[in-house]
Design a protein around this motif. Sequence first.
Motif, PDB file in Angstrom:
ATOM      1  N   VAL A 102       0.962  -1.294  -0.058  1.00 49.59           N
ATOM      2  CA  VAL A 102       0.125  -0.015  -0.003  1.00 49.59           C
ATOM      3  C   VAL A 102       0.799   1.360  -0.169  1.00 49.59           C
ATOM      4  O   VAL A 102       0.544   1.988  -0.769  1.00 49.59           O
ATOM      5  N   ALA A 103       1.722   1.285   0.962  1.00 48.25           N
ATOM      6  CA  ALA A 103       2.836   2.594   0.901  1.00 48.25           C
ATOM      7  C   ALA A 103       3.594   2.847  -0.492  1.00 48.25           C
ATOM      8  O   ALA A 103       3.726   4.145  -0.684  1.00 48.25           O
ATOM      9  N   ALA A 106       0.937   4.578  -2.428  1.00 52.82           N
ATOM     10  CA  ALA A 106       0.979   5.701  -2.040  1.00 52.82           C
ATOM     11  C   ALA A 106       2.041   6.778  -2.424  1.00 52.82           C
ATOM     12  O   ALA A 106       1.909   8.046  -2.777  1.00 52.82           O
ATOM     13  N   SER A 107       3.068   6.241  -2.321  1.00 53.37           N
ATOM     14  CA  SER A 107       4.435   7.247  -2.664  1.00 53.37           C
ATOM     15  C   SER A 107       4.378   7.437  -4.305  1.00 53.37           C
ATOM     16  O   SER A 107       4.700   8.584  -4.702  1.00 53.37           O
ATOM     17  N   ALA A 113      -5.087   7.727   2.135  1.00 50.03           N
ATOM     18  CA  ALA A 113      -5.593   6.263   2.075  1.00 50.03           C
ATOM     19  C   ALA A 113      -6.957   6.601   1.810  1.00 50.03           C
ATOM     20  O   ALA A 113      -7.292   5.655   0.832  1.00 50.03           O
ATOM     21  N   SER A 250       0.770   4.845   4.455  1.00 45.57           N
ATOM     22  CA  SER A 250       0.331   5.236   3.074  1.00 45.57           C
ATOM     23  C   SER A 250       0.529   6.804   3.153  1.00 45.57           C
ATOM     24  O   SER A 250       0.741   7.553   2.228  1.00 45.57           O
ATOM     25  N   ASN A 253       3.824   8.159   3.502  1.00 43.25           N
ATOM     26  CA  ASN A 253       4.857   7.674   2.563  1.00 43.25           C
ATOM     27  C   ASN A 253       4.361   8.389   1.356  1.00 43.25           C
ATOM     28  O   ASN A 253       5.214   8.568   0.221  1.00 43.25           O
ATOM     29  N   ARG A 254       3.093   9.145   1.073  1.00 46.19           N
ATOM     30  CA  ARG A 254       3.041   9.656  -0.136  1.00 46.19           C
ATOM     31  C   ARG A 254       3.885  10.920  -0.352  1.00 46.19           C
ATOM     32  O   ARG A 254       4.051  11.438  -1.324  1.00 46.19           O
TER      33      ARG A 254
END
Length: 486
Positions: A102-103, A106-107, A113, A250, A253-254
């Motif tokens: 998921v992260a 997001a990155s 989320a 996430s 980490n975005r």
Amino acid sequence: MTINGNNVKLKYDGELANSTVLDEDAELDESMETEHDDYARSRVPDHAKRGAGAILSVLVGFVTAFFFVLVGGLFLNKSGALSTWIALAISFALLTVLNLIVARVASREGLTAELITRSCGFGSVGSVFTTLIYAGTFVIYAGAEGQILARSIDQIWDLPNQVWYIVVATMFVPMAWSGISSMTKILTWTVPVYVILLIWAIISGYQHNGGMPTGMFSAMPEGAVGGVIGVIVVLSALAGTIGINPFEASDYNRFVRSSEFKRKAFISVVLPYALLFFGAIPLGIYFSLITKSIDPSIYFIGLIGLIPGVALAWVSQIRVNLTNIHVSSVAYASGSEALGAKILGRRFWIIAVTIMTITLMWLDVLGNLYTFLEWTGIFLLSWLACVVADIVIVRGLLKIVTGPLEFRTHKIRRINPVGVCALLTGTVTASLIWILNDNPVISGMSAYVGFVVAFVVHVTLAYITKGRTYFIDQDDKRLLINKVKA
């Protein structure tokens, strides 16, 4: 999308990706999105990206929470030391895999989320339900942490609990007001103080006990179940932690550049949770064995004195509740935009979250902690299953939907039955098992059963519908069925 080991990577159609990005850039130029909202309703622009170290400093904020030290003692009393350690190892391995999936997205996408969820099979309104539970979970965490903080300061100045509840909740408003920029500074500056006081407490406990407690890996307090059942009990309580942390990871980490994510994932994704499962929670076992108590707001005062003990509580809780309030306010801001209430930005929700936190403290949320941990795990794991299924199978293996994640309300369906039905099916199935089954092993694994059910249902519905429920435009070129026709 291609799958390569633990990495999930989208292969964008060049022309489509370029046109989509240009369309989004034009839209964002006209939007009211501002930096103080921490891009709760849009992609994080490149100039706002940060290093992995900044993300680590924020995520470590929740690791220092007295909440996790408290549950370490709670797990010890419920299941015994050995079963707790086994459950922690299993949970960490599972969480690491889910976090990375998921992260990473997001990155690459720069989305919260909530925005990822609406893109991955829920729709703009369908994702609001998950947002309410997600943000609400962090509000409950904030209330529990706030109660611990109030108990601590009450040892110095005895005032009615309601007064301290208001004080410890409202003090976070100015700290969280400017978003991740000010949070990073506060959380970084408090690290030395926290580390010094915690080491002092550990050494004091060691001296008080005359060495390491002998039962760190073998203790079985009276009433603890131990064995396989003990492992299941802890896994059940940790289901909420496993379910929510990939989304929390996430959300932060975005801010990490996609090109840097792979080589920095250990710092921004793995290390914070290693410190949680093999540092913070085991410390609860350590201190509980020494002091015969599970309440850190009390036993730290006994180990290092009144003023230092209260200072440790305050530094710890300031760090974690900043994270709780920030994440919940960002989630609520994203959700309110989907319902058409764009005027309700992150700062509005900081105030609203503060009021909710005070209310929960008045209702003694800390006194009902274990039941809360079990039920939230059921919902959160079912939700996580849907998002992971969409990323890995729907967009990866089957390529039913391709291209950048589409989160804009005028492009996607308001309610996508794929994710919504899968979530409800998984949650209801797991809840019925949890409520109706008397077997502690089966009921304890209910949240994980719900994960499997939601995962399978999500993939099945996406395959049957051929992705037609993802976009308003049935001829959208990001649908595999339309590419096959072309």
